[in-house]
Design an enzyme around this catalytic site. Structure first.
Site, PDB file in Angstrom:
ATOM      1  CG  ASP A   1      -0.876  -4.192   6.955  1.00 48.30           C
ATOM      2  OD1 ASP A   1      -0.092  -5.025   5.869  1.00 48.30           O
ATOM      3  OD2 ASP A   1      -1.537  -4.768   7.595  1.00 48.30           O
TER       4      ASP A   1
ATOM      5  NE  ARG B   1       1.971  -4.727   9.350  1.00 49.48           N
ATOM      6  CZ  ARG B   1       1.116  -3.983  10.236  1.00 49.48           C
ATOM      7  NH1 ARG B   1       1.666  -2.837  10.488  1.00 49.48           N
ATOM      8  NH2 ARG B   1       0.063  -4.626  10.545  1.00 49.48           N
TER       9      ARG B   1
ATOM     10  CB  CYS C   1       2.019  -7.982  11.919  1.00 53.15           C
ATOM     11  SG  CYS C   1       1.853  -9.357  10.692  1.00 53.15           S
TER      12      CYS C   1
END
Length: 154
Positions: free
Chosen positions: A123, A14, A8
């Site tokens: 996100d 994440r 990410c």
């Protein structure tokens, strides 16, 4: 051994969530010896920082530890090291291609490409919704693991 790198932007929300959820899934299925799993960032912004408290808290509530994980950046050499490089959103995949110098072997995917509902994973750094991110990551990791285990049986 199948080597999977989750990626990410910063490697604090994440991708470490995906790394540790995937590790938990393979442990529960007793197939840890078949996989090497890690995570990384496309940016340098968070390098050396621990997992974001939102991710840490969500996973801790499920009995999953992120102890010892600190953000690292994806390197060009990771393309050769890993069999699957899995971004959390299309922007991650584009940045992964930039870092690796493209994807000639077709190793790069978005995590939710393995599900029946391909889409980006929001996100939680911006949304604050670590529960929704977890739900998406669990869906993607489960689908990815099912695909990989099925490919091993062939």
């Amino acid at each position: 051994m199948i080597k999977v790198l989750f990626v990410c932007h910063g490697n604090i929300c994440r991708s470490p969530m995906a790394e540790f959820v995937f590790k938990d899934l393979i442990k529960k299925r007793h197939v840890e010896d078949l996989f090497f799993v890690a995570s990384a960032a496309t940016s340098t912004e968070e390098i050396g920082n621990p997992v974001h408290y939102g991710t840490r808290n969500k996973l801790t509530s499920l009995g999953i530890s992120t102890a010892g994980k600190y953000a690292v950046q994806m390197r060009r050499s990771d393309y050769e090291k890993y069999d699957y490089l899995i971004g959390m959103e299309q922007r991650n995949v584009a940045n992964m291609r930039r870092i690796a110098g493209d994807d000639p072997e077709g190793k790069m995917y978005s995590l939710l490409d393995f599900t029946g509902h391909p889409r980006d994973i929001a996100d939680p750094w911006y949304t604050g919704d670590f529960d929704a991110t977890y739900d998406d990551i669990l869906e993607g990791c489960t689908a990815l693991l099912d695909k990989l285990l099925k490919s091993l049986k062939k």
